[in-house]
Design an enzyme around this catalytic site. Structure first.
Site, PDB file in Angstrom:
ATOM      1  N   THR A   2       0.830  -1.203   0.000  1.00 30.36           N
ATOM      2  CA  THR A   2       0.000   0.000   0.000  1.00 30.36           C
ATOM      3  C   THR A   2       0.866   1.255   0.000  1.00 30.36           C
ATOM      4  O   THR A   2       0.572   2.226  -0.706  1.00 30.36           O
ATOM      5  CB  THR A   2      -0.929   0.018   1.228  1.00 30.36           C
ATOM      6  N   SER A  54      -6.390   4.551   2.645  1.00 35.69           N
ATOM      7  CA  SER A  54      -7.148   3.869   3.698  1.00 35.69           C
ATOM      8  C   SER A  54      -6.868   2.368   3.659  1.00 35.69           C
ATOM      9  O   SER A  54      -6.578   1.811   2.599  1.00 35.69           O
ATOM     10  CB  SER A  54      -8.654   4.114   3.515  1.00 35.69           C
ATOM     11  N   HIS A  55      -6.970   1.762   4.833  1.00 40.28           N
ATOM     12  CA  HIS A  55      -6.892   0.299   4.935  1.00 40.28           C
ATOM     13  C   HIS A  55      -8.251  -0.294   5.285  1.00 40.28           C
ATOM     14  O   HIS A  55      -8.355  -1.495   5.545  1.00 40.28           O
ATOM     15  CB  HIS A  55      -5.888  -0.103   6.024  1.00 40.28           C
ATOM     16  N   SER A  85       5.655  -9.618   5.493  1.00 39.35           N
ATOM     17  CA  SER A  85       5.915  -8.184   5.516  1.00 39.35           C
ATOM     18  C   SER A  85       5.188  -7.510   6.674  1.00 39.35           C
ATOM     19  O   SER A  85       5.729  -6.616   7.330  1.00 39.35           O
ATOM     20  CB  SER A  85       5.470  -7.558   4.185  1.00 39.35           C
TER      21      SER A  85
END
Length: 228
Positions: A2, A54-55, A85
């Site tokens: 992201t 945004s997540h 990760s």
């Protein structure tokens, strides 16, 4: 993934140079919707077209996005690399201070016990809308496999204009940016590469993960590259 996507999107939308991004606080240019800082008041003051990160799961996004009044770029990463990760990210932040083993972390991931809820539900929710006109569903692995095509997709989706030479230059700039991000000294070695999971998953962990993945994703036609 992201974080890397936000920089590529900014680069493409603004026609910027990777060196410029290195000198700025990208989080100020793409504030996170659900974070208390800089906050919704600052986001409301941004001039259109705004870039916001945004997540959040699809169902929690503002209604304008559901109604097609705003554009959504979603990036999914194969979950084996993602969990590695994500584990390294948790260990790197003082605020999270995760000191458990990777096996414990991976088990929490498979049981939907990490922040933002179930990855399996999150990715399937957005996949259900991947054909919506205002949604561009991307895969992290394609950024490494065929960056030129992804940049072309972003150019069309964002409605920006480049001639052939400018597009080739932008693809090269994005290559530079990805190299800088994936090889940054501040990151654990190789955190951005595809196939990261093979260095840490045991055979038994991999078998268990595959079983859970099949159970939770079996009815979904979304597929991933787990190595290139």
């Amino acid at each position: 993934g992201t974080g890397l996507l936000q920089e590529v999107v900014y680069l493409v939308s603004q026609g910027a140079d990777p060196d410029e991004i290195g000198l700025m606080n990208i989080d100020e240019q793409l504030p996170v919707l659900e974070y208390p800082q800089p906050g919704l008041d600052i986001i409301k003051e941004l001039t259109s077209p705004r870039l916001i990160k945004s997540h959040l799961p699809y169902r929690f996004l503002p209604s304008d996005l559901h109604n097609g009044n705003s554009k959504v770029i979603y990036m999914a990463r194969n979950p084996k690399d993602l969990v590695v990760s994500y584990y390294q990210f948790h260990r790197s932040l003082r605020t999270m201070s995760y000191r458990g083993t990777f096996q414990e972390f991976c088990r929490r991931f498979m049981n939907d016990k990490l922040g933002y809820g179930s990855w399996f539900e999150h990715v399937q929710e957005f996949w259900e809308h991947h054909m919506d006109a205002n949604v561009l569903f991307l895969k992290y692995e394609d950024m490494h496999k065929d960056l030129a095509t992804m940049v072309e997709q972003l150019v069309r989706f964002l409605g920006v204009s480049y001639d052939k030479a400018q597009l080739e230059s932008m693809v090269e700039h994005c290559h530079q940016l990805i190299d800088q991000c994936c090889n940054a000294e501040a990151l654990p070695v190789g955190r951005g590469r595809v196939g990261l999971w093979k260095d840490i998953f045991t055979v038994s962990m991999n078998e268990k993960f595959d079983l859970v993945y099949k159970q939770k994703m079996g009815k979904c036609d979304l597929t991933f590259d787990f190595y290139l």
